[in-house]
Write a protein that holds these residues in place. Structure first.
Motif, PDB file in Angstrom:
ATOM      1  N   GLU A 233       0.828  -1.220   0.000  1.00 56.33           N
ATOM      2  CA  GLU A 233       0.000   0.000   0.000  1.00 56.33           C
ATOM      3  C   GLU A 233       0.859   1.267   0.000  1.00 56.33           C
TER       4      GLU A 233
ATOM      5  N   LEU B  24       2.681   1.734  -3.404  1.00 58.87           N
ATOM      6  CA  LEU B  24       1.818   2.139  -4.533  1.00 58.87           C
ATOM      7  C   LEU B  24       1.068   3.459  -4.277  1.00 58.87           C
ATOM      8  N   ALA B  25       1.269   4.030  -3.074  1.00 58.69           N
ATOM      9  CA  ALA B  25       0.483   5.220  -2.693  1.00 58.69           C
ATOM     10  C   ALA B  25       0.678   6.378  -3.672  1.00 58.69           C
TER      11      ALA B  25
ATOM     12  N   TYR C 157     -14.633  -0.460 -16.030  1.00 59.28           N
ATOM     13  CA  TYR C 157     -15.908  -1.144 -15.800  1.00 59.28           C
ATOM     14  C   TYR C 157     -16.869  -0.639 -16.873  1.00 59.28           C
TER      15      TYR C 157
ATOM     16  N   LEU D 111     -20.059   1.364 -16.176  1.00 61.63           N
ATOM     17  CA  LEU D 111     -19.961   2.674 -15.513  1.00 61.63           C
ATOM     18  C   LEU D 111     -19.519   3.730 -16.534  1.00 61.63           C
TER      19      LEU D 111
ATOM     20  N   ASP E 276     -17.627   7.899 -13.529  1.00 63.65           N
ATOM     21  CA  ASP E 276     -17.799   6.939 -12.427  1.00 63.65           C
ATOM     22  C   ASP E 276     -16.605   6.003 -12.305  1.00 63.65           C
ATOM     23  N   ASN E 277     -16.023   5.649 -13.450  1.00 59.18           N
ATOM     24  CA  ASN E 277     -14.830   4.816 -13.415  1.00 59.18           C
ATOM     25  C   ASN E 277     -13.706   5.513 -12.659  1.00 59.18           C
TER      26      ASN E 277
ATOM     27  N   ARG F  35     -14.094   7.970 -10.548  1.00 56.82           N
ATOM     28  CA  ARG F  35     -14.498   8.212  -9.144  1.00 56.82           C
ATOM     29  C   ARG F  35     -14.205   6.976  -8.279  1.00 56.82           C
ATOM     30  N   GLN F  36     -14.357   5.780  -8.883  1.00 62.05           N
ATOM     31  CA  GLN F  36     -14.013   4.552  -8.159  1.00 62.05           C
ATOM     32  C   GLN F  36     -12.548   4.607  -7.697  1.00 62.05           C
ATOM     33  N   LEU F  37     -11.675   5.036  -8.596  1.00 63.22           N
ATOM     34  CA  LEU F  37     -10.245   5.084  -8.271  1.00 63.22           C
ATOM     35  C   LEU F  37      -9.940   6.220  -7.301  1.00 63.22           C
TER      36      LEU F  37
ATOM     37  N   ARG G   8     -11.450   7.290  -4.868  1.00 66.30           N
ATOM     38  CA  ARG G   8     -11.730   6.981  -3.453  1.00 66.30           C
ATOM     39  C   ARG G   8     -10.498   6.476  -2.710  1.00 66.30           C
ATOM     40  N   TYR G   9      -9.526   5.927  -3.445  1.00 63.33           N
ATOM     41  CA  TYR G   9      -8.322   5.415  -2.781  1.00 63.33           C
ATOM     42  C   TYR G   9      -7.305   6.510  -2.462  1.00 63.33           C
ATOM     43  N   TYR G  10      -7.549   7.703  -2.966  1.00 60.51           N
ATOM     44  CA  TYR G  10      -6.561   8.767  -2.770  1.00 60.51           C
ATOM     45  C   TYR G  10      -7.212   9.967  -2.103  1.00 60.51           C
TER      46      TYR G  10
ATOM     47  N   ALA H 148      -6.680   7.805 -15.747  1.00 60.10           N
ATOM     48  CA  ALA H 148      -6.680   7.088 -14.465  1.00 60.10           C
ATOM     49  C   ALA H 148      -5.271   7.019 -13.883  1.00 60.10           C
ATOM     50  N   ALA H 149      -4.280   6.868 -14.771  1.00 57.66           N
ATOM     51  CA  ALA H 149      -2.889   6.740 -14.300  1.00 57.66           C
ATOM     52  C   ALA H 149      -2.375   8.027 -13.650  1.00 57.66           C
TER      53      ALA H 149
END
Lengths: 246, 250
Positions: free
Chosen positions: A73, A76-77, A89, A92, A96-97, A99-101, A103-105, A145-146
């Motif tokens: 974790e 990769l942070a 996905y 989505l 939304d795609n 937004r899914q990612l 959430r981790y940051y 996304a990257a």
């Protein structure tokens, strides 16, 4: 110079004899490092280990000082990546795609999502489901996304797959802009030799799972007319007689 | 914890955005409507009482816990694992700063929450249907037992979800997982009848464990035994499923 990625004695072999063997490589802050090699040379394997998709048999990778195998974790942070085909996905929307990612940051809000969609020319498709996206559009979304989390390190495996000329130029500009302005370090694998020449400032040649040589692009271009000539000569020097060398 | 929350929220969003939840709701409602129509038909056609208002939800539970709820559980669990393996979309989550343990746990938690939602939906609608259409025979005690029966059914369904998640990590194809799950379910049902003295060990028998709470003598030792068997098998299934998931290469 600050080491951002340290690849140490990395080994991973597959049943078919391919894989990587005792790979050692250091990548420094601000580098746009080009990982050059033919299909099956081990580029994707190395990148998959760096991003936790597969585990090495031996060795380790440290990203910003954290071990990928032991502190995943943390390692990769501050990393953004795109490995092989950009997945999403399909049920989505583009937004939304992302937004899914997001959430981790912490600190990545809707405004930032819009920003990266704009940066990759995908803002007008924000609310469309990715099911009907073309390969190039999916690739652009994958690149968005990257870089979404404002990463310090970006790992891109064949990022220009499926992109048109305009797309290639846009992405190249984006990479150079981020490396220059935000000191983002890039590790890019590609078999598009011309594009690596234009984008990267350091080049590592990987062949049969081994690093043959690492050199600055400028130094290479001083000694060789093109990167392609350098690549062929490196591969030949290491025991391969290529019929396409001339 | 924030990372786990993000993973869980993502899993719930994916469940919600797929049409499967809607199908589950519609199927649940269809079961209640058809059940109620059958009872009304039996009552007016044969002059039989059928069920009282609180008995109807129990009748619904006895049917759904062996039919549509295991089916929903299988579909959602298979989709969550096999679906993402096959479409390669598992990579999207795996390449983020979140450990595989958190991803696996978030997926299982989302499936359990989905089952809980389905149980609550069935409870509320069957209670409503029971009160509207049937003679009123409700007491607070029987109502309490009904609600309790629905809630305790979550435990065996969770164990079932863990078993299917394990299968989804073993087999590549979602269809294979589905067929193996259905065959194993049927085989356990038959084994439960043939070897009734060992039937309490089988998951299919445990699905009916809510009946233990309805017995007036309240067999606490039997309940405890069943609970521990489910807990033990749940822990083993989770561990085995996670072990394979953790070793998987993408």
């Amino acid at each position: 110079m600050e080491k951002v990625i340290e690849i140490m004695n990395l080994t991973k072999s597959y049943g078919n004899g391919r894989g990587i063997y005792d790979l050692n490589l250091d990548i420094y802050k601000g580098d746009i490092f080009g990982f050059l090699g033919p299909n099956g040379a081990g580029k994707t394997t190395a990148m998959k280990i760096m991003t936790g998709l597969i585990r090495p048999e031996q060795g380790d990778v440290r990203i910003l000082g954290h071990s990928v195998t032991e502190e995943y974790e943390k390692a990769l942070a501050k990393v953004g990546c795109l490995i092989e085909i950009a997945e999403s996905y399909h049920y989505l929307s583009a937004f939304d795609n992302l937004r899914q990612l997001a959430r981790y940051y912490p600190g990545v809000d809707h405004k930032r999502i819009d920003e990266v969609l704009e940066l990759t020319g995908m803002l007008k498709f924000k609310h469309e489901k990715t099911k009907k996206f073309s390969l190039g559009m999916k690739q652009r979304l994958g690149l968005a996304a990257a870089v979404l989390s404002r990463p310090q390190v970006v790992i891109l495996d064949e990022p220009l797959n499926g992109l048109d000329v305009e797309g290639m130029i846009d992405i190249r500009k984006m990479i150079q802009h981020l490396a220059e302005k935000e000191q983002t370090t890039f590790l890019i694998s590609s078999h598009l030799i011309h594009d690596v020449e234009l984008t990267c400032n350091r080049i590592g040649v990987i062949y049969n799972g081994k690093i043959l040589n690492v050199e600055n692009t400028q130094t290479i271009l001083k000694n060789y007319a093109t990167l392609e000539n350098y690549f062929v000569s490196e591969v030949e020097r290491n025991g391969r007689v290529s019929s396409s060398a001339s | 914890m924030a990372v786990f929350q993000a993973a869980l929220l993502n899993e719930l969003e994916k469940l919600y955005k797929k049409k499967k939840v809607l199908v589950a709701i519609l199927l649940s409602l269809a079961v209640i409507v058809i059940g109620q129509l059958v009872i009304v038909g039996v009552r007016s056609g044969f002059g039989l009482r059928g069920t009282g208002s609180v008995e109807f939800p129990m009748l619904v539970l006895s049917v759904v816990v062996n039919t549509i709820l295991p089916l929903f559980t299988a579909l959602v669990a298979i989709d969550s694992f096999s679906g993402e393996f096959n479409q390669n979309s598992m990579r999207i989550t795996l390449t983020r700063p979140v450990s595989r343990f958190k991803i696996y746990t978030a997926k299982i938690t989302a499936i359990v929450l989905f089952i809980l939602g389905a149980l609550l939906l069935l409870l509320v609608f069957s209670l409503l249907a029971g009160f509207i259409f049937n003679t009123n025979s409700a007491t607070l005690d029987s109502l309490g037992r009904t609600v309790f029966s629905y809630f305790v059914s979550l435990l065996p369904l969770t164990v079932l979800a863990l078993a299917i998640a394990l299968l989804a990590n073993i087999f590549k194809s979602g269809i294979a997982v589905f067929f193996v799950s259905v065959l194993a379910f049927l085989a356990l049902k038959v084994l439960g009848v043939l070897f009734s003295q060992y039937s309490s060990l089988f998951l299919t028998t445990q699905l009916d464990w809510y009946n233990l709470f309805l017995v007036n003598s309240f067999p606490i030792l039997k309940i405890l035994r069943q609970f521990l068997i489910m807990l033990g098998s749940g822990i083993m299934l989770f561990t085995a499923g996670f072990y394979i998931f953790d070793k998987k290469e993408f």
